[in-house]
Design an enzyme around this catalytic site. Structure first.
Site, PDB file in Angstrom:
ATOM      1  N   GLY A  12      36.450 -43.133 -26.499  1.00 33.21           N
ATOM      2  CA  GLY A  12      36.995 -42.543 -27.728  1.00 33.21           C
ATOM      3  C   GLY A  12      37.290 -43.581 -28.786  1.00 33.21           C
ATOM      4  O   GLY A  12      37.210 -44.800 -28.543  1.00 33.21           O
ATOM      5  N   ASP A  13      37.580 -43.086 -30.006  1.00 33.00           N
ATOM      6  CA  ASP A  13      37.958 -43.933 -31.144  1.00 33.00           C
ATOM      7  C   ASP A  13      36.886 -44.949 -31.521  1.00 33.00           C
ATOM      8  O   ASP A  13      37.188 -46.061 -31.958  1.00 33.00           O
ATOM      9  CB  ASP A  13      39.296 -44.650 -30.863  1.00 33.00           C
ATOM     10  N   LYS A  16      33.757 -42.154 -34.776  1.00 34.21           N
ATOM     11  CA  LYS A  16      32.966 -40.917 -34.944  1.00 34.21           C
ATOM     12  C   LYS A  16      33.248 -40.264 -36.300  1.00 34.21           C
ATOM     13  O   LYS A  16      32.341 -39.798 -36.972  1.00 34.21           O
ATOM     14  CB  LYS A  16      33.291 -39.919 -33.816  1.00 34.21           C
ATOM     15  N   ASN A  38      43.940 -33.539 -29.546  1.00 35.80           N
ATOM     16  CA  ASN A  38      44.042 -34.862 -28.914  1.00 35.80           C
ATOM     17  C   ASN A  38      43.189 -35.857 -29.704  1.00 35.80           C
ATOM     18  O   ASN A  38      43.414 -37.057 -29.668  1.00 35.80           O
ATOM     19  CB  ASN A  38      43.607 -34.819 -27.436  1.00 35.80           C
ATOM     20  N   GLY A  40      41.678 -37.803 -32.988  1.00 35.57           N
ATOM     21  CA  GLY A  40      42.136 -38.282 -34.292  1.00 35.57           C
ATOM     22  C   GLY A  40      40.959 -38.990 -34.924  1.00 35.57           C
ATOM     23  O   GLY A  40      40.553 -40.047 -34.451  1.00 35.57           O
ATOM     24  N   HIS A  41      40.375 -38.374 -35.943  1.00 31.91           N
ATOM     25  CA  HIS A  41      39.171 -38.931 -36.571  1.00 31.91           C
ATOM     26  C   HIS A  41      39.520 -39.400 -37.979  1.00 31.91           C
ATOM     27  O   HIS A  41      39.991 -38.620 -38.801  1.00 31.91           O
ATOM     28  CB  HIS A  41      38.052 -37.874 -36.590  1.00 31.91           C
ATOM     29  N   ARG A 144      40.660 -18.022 -16.330  1.00 33.58           N
ATOM     30  CA  ARG A 144      40.414 -16.709 -16.965  1.00 33.58           C
ATOM     31  C   ARG A 144      41.695 -15.987 -17.373  1.00 33.58           C
ATOM     32  O   ARG A 144      41.744 -14.769 -17.380  1.00 33.58           O
ATOM     33  CB  ARG A 144      39.525 -15.837 -16.062  1.00 33.58           C
ATOM     34  N   GLN A 225      36.544 -37.460 -28.461  1.00 42.94           N
ATOM     35  CA  GLN A 225      36.700 -38.358 -27.308  1.00 42.94           C
ATOM     36  C   GLN A 225      35.408 -39.183 -27.108  1.00 42.94           C
ATOM     37  O   GLN A 225      34.714 -39.431 -28.074  1.00 42.94           O
ATOM     38  CB  GLN A 225      37.085 -37.583 -26.037  1.00 42.94           C
ATOM     39  N   GLY A 303      49.667 -42.884 -32.096  1.00 41.38           N
ATOM     40  CA  GLY A 303      50.173 -44.161 -32.600  1.00 41.38           C
ATOM     41  C   GLY A 303      50.306 -45.237 -31.532  1.00 41.38           C
ATOM     42  O   GLY A 303      50.786 -46.335 -31.793  1.00 41.38           O
ATOM     43  N   ARG A 304      49.844 -44.924 -30.300  1.00 41.94           N
ATOM     44  CA  ARG A 304      49.948 -45.914 -29.224  1.00 41.94           C
ATOM     45  C   ARG A 304      49.002 -47.084 -29.485  1.00 41.94           C
ATOM     46  O   ARG A 304      47.925 -46.899 -30.048  1.00 41.94           O
ATOM     47  CB  ARG A 304      49.568 -45.276 -27.872  1.00 41.94           C
ATOM     48  N   LEU A 333      31.838 -53.958 -36.403  1.00 38.52           N
ATOM     49  CA  LEU A 333      31.253 -55.276 -36.158  1.00 38.52           C
ATOM     50  C   LEU A 333      32.052 -56.350 -36.893  1.00 38.52           C
ATOM     51  O   LEU A 333      32.160 -57.490 -36.412  1.00 38.52           O
ATOM     52  CB  LEU A 333      29.778 -55.259 -36.628  1.00 38.52           C
TER      53      LEU A 333
END
Ligand code: GDP
Ligand code: IMO
Ligand code: MG
Length: 432
Positions: A12-13, A16, A38, A40-41, A144, A225, A303-304, A333
């Site tokens: 993730g992160d 994207k 969950n 954060g983009h 279900r 993710q 924020g972790r 990069l």
């Protein structure tokens, strides 16, 4: 003319949001297909930052249709707040630009309570979840008993489903965790207002997307993710509760697989991870701290501080295989600038055994592995202004070429800064 899926190749992160925002210029429809808030983009345009958790990263472009697919779990309060923020910025004029699948499952207060209670009471292993109720909401879908948007919009169905769920969840919360029970009436009233706010946006998104495809419109699918947080293919149990791999773009929107022609894997030039779980190339030294600081590696949702380490090609190769990635978008990069010697992990070793194509499924084995590295010379020149590959220092180009060779897949773009403009475009994934 291709329809394109964007997925993260790591944990993730990877950037994207930036890439989806950039490619949204060439797309007509942008659709999220899994995960929830969950995610954060982060999008940066002309220096202005926008962080999106649920609404697709195409929303900054006028005239594009954004879709929240059936595979997403939707927390209505978060969605409504995000919509209000965008509306105040003049970015969400009416309900024709954003649609939510009527089949998307709704995150309820008991999902968040169970998520947080499990993590804090030490039942099972701590995953380091975002605490947003994602796992429990997907559990209810599979069991279900979940409440979908179309159920929320139907007062009779909603009352009945809510009542049944509250009974079960209150038993679980009070008996297992000794927590206070939830108030059914208060939840009913709260969610009734959400229902009215969301009603104009609810739609049969599978049908709408197919009609757009039939008209020759271009679809951009936005993953959340990363491949190694996938419930089947990730470092289980340190994963999220949905399929993050590209194939889920189809299940999570109701579009057939023959409509997808291109898959772009977003790959950060180094590796990060938030939460618990194995991370073989993690750097707990000065270089790791430097990557964290220069890369501003803080979770966009919680924020972790993100854990940081060297680029791991075993992760990337597995992601390329499982997601059928046809092009790589290399991001961040610029963060490597100034590091004298750069390392790329080309495989893992445990005793005499080497793993180069796949991450061992058994975490006991994975935790006994050590990374095998190749070392490359770094560069010190500022690369953030580079517009084409020739503008990059020779050592930067060598790093890119080595990565491409180890991946066996070419680059579609190289990102050298957070802004939409700080990008070197190499290939157009929509060209097919
Ligand atoms: P996502 O979850 O994959 O969309 O990624 P996040 O938004 O959580 O994290 C990526 C972070 O890196 C964000 O703060 C972006 O603004 C930033 N970013 C994206 N691409 C680049 C880049 O090429 N260079 C730098 N320095 N930052 C970038
Ligand atoms: P984007 O889309 C990074 C991680 C959490 C935790 C694990 C399970 O911004 O890349 P969950 O709340 O999903 O049950 O938590 O997954 N996680 C992410 N890590 N980026 C994300 O999203 C994440 N979404 C979940 O930190 O380790
Ligand atoms: Mg993120």
């Amino acid at each position: 003319m291709a329809n394109v899926v964007i997925v993260g190749t790591q944990w993730g992160d990877e950037g994207k949001g930036k890439v989806v925002d950039l490619y949204a210029q060439s797309a007509d429809v942008i659709a999220r297909f899994q995960g929830g808030n969950n995610a954060g983009h982060t999008l940066v345009v002309g220096g202005k930052q926008t962080i999106l958790h649920l609404i697709p990263s195409g929303i900054l472009h006028a005239g594009k249709l954004c879709i929240i697919g059936n595979g997403v779990v939707v927390d209505p309060s978060v969605l409504i707040e995000e919509m209000n923020t965008l509306r105040n910025r003049g970015l969400l004029p009416d309900s024709t630009r954003l649609l939510v699948s009527e089949k998307a499952h709704i995150i309820m207060p008991y999902h968040r309570r169970i998520d947080v209670a499990r993590e804090s009471h030490g039942v099972g292993k701590k995953i380091g979840t975002t605490g947003r109720g994602i796992g429990p909401a997907y559990e209810d879908k599979i069991a279900r008993v979940g409440i979908r948007l179309c159920d929320l919009l139907d007062d009779v169905v909603f009352r009945e489903k809510l009542s049944r769920n509250i009974e079960e969840k209150n038993f679980y919360l009070t008996k297992l965790f000794a927590e206070e029970p939830l108030d059914e009436k208060a939840i009913y009233e709260e969610y009734r207002t959400y229902a009215e706010a969301l009603r104009p946006y609810a739609a049969d998104c599978s049908l709408i997307m197919q009609r757009e495809i039939d008209k020759g419109k271009r679809i951009l699918f936005e993953g959340a993710q990363g491949n190694h947080l996938d419930i089947d293919h990730g470092t289980f149990p340190y994963v999220t509760s949905s399929n993050t791999v590209a194939a889920n773009a189809c299940c999570g929107t109701g579009v057939g697989p023959s409509s997808v022609q291109s898959v772009v894997g977003i790959c950060k030039a180094y590796t990060t991870r938030v939460g618990e779980g194995p991370f073989l190339t993690e750097l707990k030294d000065e270089t790791g701290a430097r990557l964290q600081q220069v890369g501003q590696e803080f979770g966009a949702t919680t924020g972790r501080k993100r854990r940081c380490g060297w680029l791991d090609m075993v992760l990337i190769r597995q992601a390329i295989r499982v997601s059928g990635i046809t092009g790589i978008a290399l991001t961040k990069l610029d963060v490597l600038t100034g590091i004298e010697k750069l390392k790329i992990c080309t495989g893992y070793r445990m005793d005499q055994e080497e793993f180069t194509e796949s991450v061992p499924a058994n975490l006991r084995i994975l935790n006994c592995c050590r990374p095998l590295y190749e070392e490359l010379d770094g560069w010190s020149e500022d690369i953030r202004g580079a517009k084409q590959i020739e503008d990059l220092p020779a050592n930067t180009r060598r790093y890119i070429e080595r990565l491409e060779a180890l991946a066996g897949v070419g680059m579609v773009l190289v990102s050298v800064g957070p802004d939409r403009d700080e990008t070197i475009i190499l290939n157009d994934p929509f060209a097919g």
